[in-house]
Design a protein around this motif. Structure first.
Motif, PDB file in Angstrom:
ATOM      1  N   PRO A 190       6.578  27.303 -33.935  1.00 38.80           N
ATOM      2  CA  PRO A 190       5.446  26.912 -32.870  1.00 38.80           C
ATOM      3  C   PRO A 190       6.341  25.954 -31.789  1.00 38.80           C
ATOM      4  O   PRO A 190       5.939  26.257 -30.481  1.00 38.80           O
ATOM      5  CB  PRO A 190       4.678  25.787 -33.788  1.00 38.80           C
TER       6      PRO A 190
ATOM      7  N   VAL B 222       7.631  28.292 -28.888  1.00 42.01           N
ATOM      8  CA  VAL B 222       6.500  28.547 -27.993  1.00 42.01           C
ATOM      9  C   VAL B 222       6.269  27.528 -26.942  1.00 42.01           C
ATOM     10  O   VAL B 222       5.995  27.827 -26.008  1.00 42.01           O
ATOM     11  CB  VAL B 222       5.364  29.231 -28.582  1.00 42.01           C
ATOM     12  N   ASP B 223       5.862  26.268 -27.526  1.00 39.56           N
ATOM     13  CA  ASP B 223       5.753  25.304 -26.843  1.00 39.56           C
ATOM     14  C   ASP B 223       6.670  25.078 -25.805  1.00 39.56           C
ATOM     15  O   ASP B 223       6.113  24.887 -24.475  1.00 39.56           O
ATOM     16  CB  ASP B 223       5.199  24.060 -27.678  1.00 39.56           C
TER      17      ASP B 223
ATOM     18  N   LEU C 293       6.648  27.842 -23.017  1.00 39.40           N
ATOM     19  CA  LEU C 293       5.526  27.657 -21.838  1.00 39.40           C
ATOM     20  C   LEU C 293       5.733  26.446 -20.892  1.00 39.40           C
ATOM     21  O   LEU C 293       5.278  26.493 -20.043  1.00 39.40           O
ATOM     22  CB  LEU C 293       4.197  27.343 -22.655  1.00 39.40           C
TER      23      LEU C 293
ATOM     24  N   TRP D 144      -0.490  42.312 -34.391  1.00 38.79           N
ATOM     25  CA  TRP D 144      -0.983  41.007 -35.085  1.00 38.79           C
ATOM     26  C   TRP D 144       0.102  40.102 -35.100  1.00 38.79           C
ATOM     27  O   TRP D 144       0.054  38.809 -34.574  1.00 38.79           O
ATOM     28  CB  TRP D 144      -1.622  41.153 -36.286  1.00 38.79           C
TER      29      TRP D 144
ATOM     30  N   PRO E 159       2.312  33.721 -33.312  1.00 39.57           N
ATOM     31  CA  PRO E 159       2.858  32.639 -32.746  1.00 39.57           C
ATOM     32  C   PRO E 159       2.086  31.690 -31.593  1.00 39.57           C
ATOM     33  O   PRO E 159       2.259  30.770 -31.384  1.00 39.57           O
ATOM     34  CB  PRO E 159       4.153  33.039 -32.130  1.00 39.57           C
TER      35      PRO E 159
ATOM     36  N   GLY F  51      -1.177  31.763 -31.834  1.00 40.24           N
ATOM     37  CA  GLY F  51      -2.763  31.654 -32.451  1.00 40.24           C
ATOM     38  C   GLY F  51      -3.274  30.605 -32.231  1.00 40.24           C
ATOM     39  O   GLY F  51      -3.592  29.751 -33.003  1.00 40.24           O
ATOM     40  N   TRP F  52      -3.699  30.335 -30.925  1.00 43.21           N
ATOM     41  CA  TRP F  52      -4.563  29.072 -30.551  1.00 43.21           C
ATOM     42  C   TRP F  52      -5.407  29.512 -29.246  1.00 43.21           C
ATOM     43  O   TRP F  52      -5.220  30.619 -28.727  1.00 43.21           O
ATOM     44  CB  TRP F  52      -3.816  27.946 -30.163  1.00 43.21           C
ATOM     45  N   GLY F  53      -6.485  28.851 -28.774  1.00 43.88           N
ATOM     46  CA  GLY F  53      -7.137  28.995 -27.751  1.00 43.88           C
ATOM     47  C   GLY F  53      -7.662  30.523 -27.435  1.00 43.88           C
ATOM     48  O   GLY F  53      -8.280  31.186 -28.354  1.00 43.88           O
TER      49      GLY F  53
ATOM     50  N   LEU G  63      -6.194  33.219 -29.902  1.00 48.61           N
ATOM     51  CA  LEU G  63      -6.782  33.439 -31.284  1.00 48.61           C
ATOM     52  C   LEU G  63      -8.163  33.718 -31.298  1.00 48.61           C
ATOM     53  O   LEU G  63      -8.631  34.610 -32.284  1.00 48.61           O
ATOM     54  CB  LEU G  63      -6.883  32.010 -32.013  1.00 48.61           C
ATOM     55  N   ARG G  64      -9.004  33.617 -30.315  1.00 56.71           N
ATOM     56  CA  ARG G  64     -10.140  34.263 -29.922  1.00 56.71           C
ATOM     57  C   ARG G  64     -10.100  35.719 -29.821  1.00 56.71           C
ATOM     58  O   ARG G  64     -10.856  36.547 -30.685  1.00 56.71           O
ATOM     59  CB  ARG G  64     -11.076  33.834 -28.779  1.00 56.71           C
TER      60      ARG G  64
ATOM     61  N   MET H  82      -7.739  37.456 -31.313  1.00 60.89           N
ATOM     62  CA  MET H  82      -7.349  38.039 -32.787  1.00 60.89           C
ATOM     63  C   MET H  82      -8.681  37.534 -33.754  1.00 60.89           C
ATOM     64  O   MET H  82      -8.780  38.822 -34.367  1.00 60.89           O
ATOM     65  CB  MET H  82      -6.485  36.995 -33.369  1.00 60.89           C
ATOM     66  N   GLU H  83      -9.495  37.034 -33.413  1.00 59.61           N
ATOM     67  CA  GLU H  83     -10.965  37.013 -34.373  1.00 59.61           C
ATOM     68  C   GLU H  83     -11.559  38.129 -33.998  1.00 59.61           C
ATOM     69  O   GLU H  83     -12.224  38.860 -34.686  1.00 59.61           O
ATOM     70  CB  GLU H  83     -11.544  35.590 -34.015  1.00 59.61           C
ATOM     71  N   LEU H  84     -11.515  38.747 -32.583  1.00 61.40           N
ATOM     72  CA  LEU H  84     -12.287  39.887 -32.029  1.00 61.40           C
ATOM     73  C   LEU H  84     -11.740  40.949 -33.046  1.00 61.40           C
ATOM     74  O   LEU H  84     -12.612  41.894 -33.322  1.00 61.40           O
ATOM     75  CB  LEU H  84     -12.218  39.892 -30.542  1.00 61.40           C
TER      76      LEU H  84
END
Lengths: 408, 519
Positions: free
Chosen positions: B280, B283-284, B287, B483, B488, B490-492, B495-496, B498-500
Motif C-alpha cells: 500500500p 501506491v500512496d 500518487l 483483478w 493494490p 482497492g479503495w474509493g 473498489l466500487r 471491483m464490486e461491480l
C-alpha cells in the motif's frame, strides 16, 4: 401521522417507501442516484446455498436475517408478491424450495422468487429446452451457455441463432434496444412470423431477457401464444432487463401512492440539537441552489453498501458511512479488504453497520445512537450477500422490519 | 527425447532476447528462441512505457544517457509504429535542489542529449494540467513505446527470417561437454514433453531469471532484483512525458500511454523474479509524487497497478534495499572469460530503450567467439510492420464513425473500442483461446471497467470459434489477472468498480458455481 424520510432509491428504499405509504403515512424518498436494480438479475435471492427456510434459523445472531426476524421476512415477501401481482408481473417461487435458473454463462442460479418469464427456465422442470441467441446482440452467447450447462449434466436439446427482422442491417444491439421493440405488438407479430418455422419440435425455448420493459407479462404471454411454446428468459449483462422492470414497477407504484421523490442532491444527515443528540431531525440536501433542510419524524437509511455509496472506502484505510458518519464495523487498513481472486469471498463484503433487532445503528458499546434513525439493506454489515445468495431477501426483510418498528 | 540442433539458442522472450534473435537472423545465423511464458511476461511487459531521451541518466550514468539518446533516434526510424512521439519535459518544482537544473542541463549538452529550456508559461501552455509552481522546464525527446507491439513485431520479423520462437518452453537443464555447453533440455509446458536442443552457442537473456538459468550450468551471476511498482491513472491529464528534474529517485515520472497516464516508479529489493506484490505505501507514494507534478491527479481515479522486476548487477554483496543506487547500464557476461565455460553469454540490466544496442553488443561477442565475420544490420533495417501507424484510441473511434449505418460493427469492449471482428482475427492469428493474449494484442479489457463487461463477451466469442475447448476456461484466469491489478488500488471508485465486477460475474452470471474446467 408520522413523517418518514427514506434515503436511497434501490430495492430497499423503494420497498420501504411503499410499506410506509401503504400504512397511510407521509413519505419522502431522497436519493442521489438510482440504486442497483438494473445491475441485478431481477430475482429475489433469499439463500442460495441451501433451502432458505431451513438455513435461516441457523445463522449467527448478528446476521441481518436474524435481527430482522423470520416474521418480517415472511411478511415482506407477502407484500412483495402482492405488489408484483397487482403490477401483473408475478413472481412464482417459494422460500421453502429454490428455483434453479440458468445464467447467461450457463451456470446455475439458485433463487427463491423469480419473475414468471425467468422461473419458466427452472432447470429441474423436466421439460426439454432449447437455447437461442439473437443475431447481433452483444450480450448473449447461447453456445457458451449450453456447453457449460451440459458440463454440469443438464440436457440442452439444441442451440439456435434467431434473426432480427429489421430492414437495416445494424450489427450491434443492446438488450434494452430489443426490449423496446418487443413492447410493440406489430414487432412481435413480425418476429413470430420469421421465427416460427425455425422452432418446429421445440417445447421450451430460452432467450436472453429482452421481452419488453413496459408490460413484460403481456409480451411473454402474447409471444408464447404466437409461437406455440413455453418461453423463458435469461438475464444478461447490465442493463439487465428483469432488474429494470422491477425498478419500473416499484417506482410506478410509489408515484401512484403519493411517495414524494427528491432525486439528485447529495444528502448529509442532520441531528436534532434539542434532544441532546439522541434524535435526528432529518437531512440537509446539497442542491444546486444551496443547502436545503428536510425534516422528518423518522429517517430510514437505505443508501446501500460500497457499490451504491452508503459506505465509502478511503485511501487512508478507513470506511465511512456517507450520510450520518455512523460507526462502521470493518478492518482498518486497505490490505485487509480484498483477496487475490474476484471469485473468492471478500472481507469487505461483510463490512457495514451494526444494528439491534429494531434496526437502530449501534455505537461501540452496543447502545442505539439515535432513537428515530433506522437502517436497512446493503448498508448493514454481518452478511456476505454475494456468497450467501441473500441480497434481495435481506433488503426486503430489513426494510420491512425498519418500517414496522419506525411506525410502531 | 527429440533432438534438434541450431547455431544459436536464445533463452528469454523479452525485448533483449528477441532483439538478440533478430540481430542473429540478420547476420545469417540459424536461431531458436525459447520463452517459458508468453511474450513480454517478464520485465519488458511490466514497465512504464517510456522511450528514454537519455535525460534521466545524464548525471547518474552518462554512458546510459548517451546510449539512450542514440537509440531513441534509431528506434524512431526502425519501429515508428510502436512509438507515440509525446515529447518530454523535465520540471523543477520548488522543493527540488535549486542547483540541479543547471548541472543537469550542462550535462545534457556535454553528452549530446537534446534538451532545450522553455519558459514555465510556455510549459503551461503546452500542458495546462502541470503544477503552476514549477520553476524551470526543459524539453527533451522522450516518447512512449508500446512494448507488446515491439515484441510482436520482432517475433514476426524473426519468423519471417527463418528463426523460431517457442513460447511456453522452459529450459530445465544445460548439458555440458567438458567445459563447453552443447545442448539444453527443454520442457514444453503445454504438453509436458521434454526435448533437447543442441546449439553452437547460447545466450541467457532471461532478465531477472538470469541467475537461475546460469545456475543450471553451476555459474553464479551477481544479480540483484529491484522491484518497481507503477500506477496507471484512468485518464490522461497530460500528453507529454513529465519527468522531475532532480537526482533519480522514486516517483519521478509520468508517462502518457494509450488512454492512461502511468506514474512510475518505486525501487524495492526482492528475492524472487516473481515477487511483484505491491505494498500500500508504494501506491500512496506514487500518487503523492504524481500530484506534485500534476495536481489534478488527486481527483482522478487510479485504474491499475503493476510491478516489474529489474535485473540489476551487484558485483559485491551489498546491503539489501539499496537497489536504487545500482547502475542501470547493460551487463554482458562472457562466461568463457569469466568462468571458463565456453558457449554461453548472459545479458541483463540495461533499459528497454537500448535493447537493440544490447543485442548488437551481445551478437558482436557471439560472432567473435564463433569466428563469424558478419556485422550488425539492425540499426539500419526498418521492421516490416513500419507501415502501420501507432495505435491511438481516436483512430479506432474515427474508423467506427466513418462506417455507414449499414455496416456498424459490433463493439465488444466499449472502453478500448475493440470490435468483434478484431477479436475473432486475433484469436485465429494467435491460435490460442487465451484472452490475456488477446488483451495484449488489442488492449481488450484495459480501460476503466477492467474487463468487467467485455470478458464475458470475449469468452462467448472464443467459445464460438473453438466449441470443443473447455467452455469459459479462459474467463476465470482473465478476470483474475485484471483483478490483481486493481487490488493494490482497492479503495474509493476502484473498489466500487471491483464490486461491480463481482456483482456481474458472481450474482448475475454465477461464475463461481461453474464446474471446474476439464483438461
Amino acid at each position: 401521522m408520522t413523517e418518514v424520510l427514506i434515503v436511497g432509491a434501490g430495492l430497499t428504499g423503494l420497498f420501504a417507501s411503499l410499506l410506509v405509504a401503504e400504512r397511510g403515512n407521509a413519505v419522502t424518498l431522497v436519493a442521489q442516484g438510482r440504486g442497483g436494480l438494473e445491475l441485478s438479475h431481477g430475482c429475489i435471492d433469499i439463500w442460495g446455498r441451501a433451502t432458505p427456510s431451513r438455513a435461516l434459523s441457523r445463522l449467527r445472531k448478528s446476521h441481518p436475517y436474524r435481527l430482522a426476524g423470520t416474521a418480517a421476512l415472511h411478511a415482506a415477501l407477502e407484500f412483495f408478491e402482492e405488489i408484483t401481482q397487482q403490477a401483473e408481473y408475478p413472481f412464482p417461487g417459494s422460500i421453502s424450495r429454490n428455483l434453479h435458473l440458468p445464467t447467461a454463462l450457463g451456470a446455475i442460479h439458485p433463487t427463491a422468487l423469480a419473475p414468471q418469464s425467468l422461473a419458466q427456465g427452472d432447470l429441474f422442470d423436466g421439460t426439454p429446452f432449447t437455447l437461442a441467441g439473437i443475431d447481433n446482440l452483444r450480450d448473449f452467447y447461447p453456445q457458451l451457455a449450453a456447453s457449460n450447462l451440459r458440463r454440469a449434466g443438464i440436457a440442452v436439446q439444441s442451440v439456435l441463432d434467431l434473426p432480427i427482422p429489421l430492414d437495416d442491417t445494424r450489427h450491434d444491439f443492446y438488450t434494452s434496444d430489443l426490449a423496446h421493440l418487443f413492447d410493440k405488438s406489430n414487432w412481435r407479430e413480425e418476429v413470430a412470423r420469421v421465427w416460427k418455422p425455425q422452432l418446429i419440435g421445440i417445447k421450451r425455448l430460452g432467450l436472453p431477457a429482452v421481452l419488453g420493459l413496459r408490460d413484460p407479462q403481456h409480451v411473454l404471454e402474447d409471444l408464447q401464444e404466437r409461437l406455440g411454446l413455453t418461453l423463458f428468459e435469461i438475464p444478461t449483462l447490465p442493463p439487465s432487463l428483469p432488474g429494470l422492470r422491477l425498478e419500473v414497477i416499484l417506482r410506478r407504484r410509489a408515484l401512484n401512492t403519493g411517495v414524494h421523490f427528491i432525486e439528485g442532491p447529495r444528502v448529509v444527515g442532520r441531528i436534532d440539537g434539542r434532544s441532546d443528540g439522541r434524535r435526528v431531525s432529518g437531512v440537509v440536501l446539497q442542491t444546486v441552489g444551496g443547502p436545503r433542510v428536510h425534516t422528518a419524524d423518522v429517517v430510514i437509511l437505505a443508501t446501500g453498501g460500497i457499490l451504491n455509496g452508503g459506505l465509502v472506502f478511503q485511501q487512508d484505510g478507513r470506511v465511512q458511512e456517507s450520510v450520518f458518519d455512523l460507526p462502521v464495523n470493518y478492518d482498518q487498513g486497505r490490505g485487509y479488504w480484498t483477496t487475490t481472486s474476484p471469485l473468492d469471498s471478500q472481507p469487505y463484503s461483510g463490512y457495514g453497520l451494526l444494528v439491534n433487532d429494531l434496526m437502530q445503528p449501534l455505537d461501540a458499546k452496543g447502545a442505539p445512537i439515535f432513537e428515530n434513525l433506522y437502517v436497512a439493506g446493503g448498508l448493514l454489515g454481518g452478511a456476505d450477500r454475494t456468497m450467501e445468495g441473500s441480497r434481495q431477501g435481506i433488503d426486503l426483510a430489513t426494510a420491512y422490519r425498519a418500517v414496522e418498528v419506525a411506525l410502531g | 527425447m527429440p533432438v534438434l540442433s541450431t547455431q544459436l539458442l536464445v533463452i528469454g522472450g523479452g525485448s533483449t532476447g528477441l532483439g538478440v534473435a533478430w540481430d542473429a537472423c540478420l547476420r545469417g545465423l540459424k536461431v531458436v528462441l525459447v520463452e517459458q511464458g508468453d511474450l513480454g511476461q517478464g520485465t519488458s511487459g511490466r514497465y512504464h512505457g517510456l522511450l528514454h531521451s537519455g535525460g534521466r541518466y545524464v548525471i547518474s550514468d552518462p554512458t546510459s544517457a548517451c546510449d539512450c539518446a542514440v537509440e531513441n533516434r534509431v528506434l524512431r526510424q526502425i519501429v515508428p509504429h510502436t512509438i507515440e512521439d509525446t515529447g518530454g519535459l523535465f520540471l523543477a518544482t520548488p522543493t527540488d535542489p535549486i542547483d540541479f537544473p543547471d548541472r543537469w542541463f550542462a550535462a545534457c549538452q556535454e553528452l549530446g542529449v537534446s534538451a532545450e529550456e522553455i519558459t514555465t508559461a510556455e510549459a503551461l501552455r503546452l500542458e495546462p494540467a502541470l503544477n503552476p509552481r514549477i520553476s524551470r522546464v526543459f524539453r527533451v525527446q522522450d516518447g512512449s513505446l508500446d512494448s507488446f507491439d515491439l515484441l510482436h513485431t520482432l517475433t514476426a520479423e524473426i519468423k519471417r527470417a527463418g528463426g523460431q520462437v517457442w513460447l511456453r518452453h522452459r529450459v530445465e537443464k544445460l548439458i555440458l561437454n567438458g567445459n563447453t555447453i552443447v545442448a539444453a533440455e527443454i520442457r514444453a509446458l503445454d504438453t509436458d514433453e521434454l526435448l533437447t536442443i543442441g546449439a553452437d552457442f547460447f545466450v541467457n537473456a532471461t532478465g531477472p531469471w538470469a541467475g537461475q538459468v546460469a545456475s543450471l550450468a553451476d555459474i553464479k551471476v551477481p544479480i540483484a532484483l529491484g522491484k518497481g511498482s507503477m500506477v496507471a491513472m484512468a485518464t490522461r491529464p497530460i500528453h507529454t512525458v513529465i519527468n522531475r528534474c532532480r537526482p533519480s529517485s522514486d516517483g519521478d515520472i509520468i508517462v502518457p500511454v494509450g488512454t492512461v497516464a502511468v506514474l512510475g516508479t518505486t525501487d524495492v529489493e526482492v528475492q524472487q523474479p516473481t515477487d511483484t506484490t505491491i505494498e500500500p505505501w508504494e501506491v500512496d507514494f506514487l500518487l503523492a509524487q504524481g500530484e506534485i507534478l500534476v495536481p489534478q491527479l488527486a481527483y482522478q481515479r487510479p485504474l491499475r497497478a503493476w510491478a516489474g522486476v529489474r535485473p540489476l548487477y551487484r558485483p559485491t554483496t551489498g546491503e539489501l534495499g539499496e537497489t536504487r543506487e545500482l547502475p542501470r547500464s547493460q551487463i554482458i557476461l562472457d562466461h568463457a572469460d569469466r568462468d571458463g565455460l565456453q558457449g554461453l553469454i548472459s545479458v541483463f540490466s540495461g533499459k528497454l530503450t537500448i535493447f537493440r544496442l544490447m543485442a548488437e553488443q551481445v551478437m558482436d561477442l557471439v560472432c567473435k567467439q564463433m569466428n563469424i565475420a558478419a556485422v550488425c544490420h539492425t540499426a539500419e533495417t526498418p521492421l516490416t510492420m513500419t507501415s502501420r501507424s501507432f495505435y491511438k484510441l481516436p483512430d479506432r473511434l474515427a474508423k467506427l464513425e466513418v462506417t455507414t449505418s449499414h455496416d456498424l460493427p459490433q463493439v465488444v469492449c466499449e472502453c478500448e473500442l475493440v470490435t468483434r471482428l478484431a477479436i475473432e482475427e486475433a484469436l485465429r492469428f494467435a491460435s490460442t483461446l487465451d484472452l490475456d493474449e488477446v488483451r495484449r494484442e488489442l488492449r481488450l479489457g484495459m480501460g476503466p471497467c477492467q474487463a468487467g463487461f467485455c470478458a464475458f463477451r470475449a469468452a462467448g466469442i472464443a467459445h464460438e470459434l473453438a466449441p470443443t475447448a473447455p467452455a469459459s476456461g479462459g474467463l476465470t484466469p482473465f478476470l483474475e489477472e485484471r483483478w490483481r491489478g486493481m487490488v493494490p488500488l482497492g479503495w474509493g471508485h476502484t473498489l466500487r468498480q471491483m464490486e461491480l465486477t463481482r456483482r456481474i460475474y458472481l450474482e448475475l452470471l454465477q461464475t463461481h458455481s461453474l464446474p471446474e474446467p476439464t483438461k
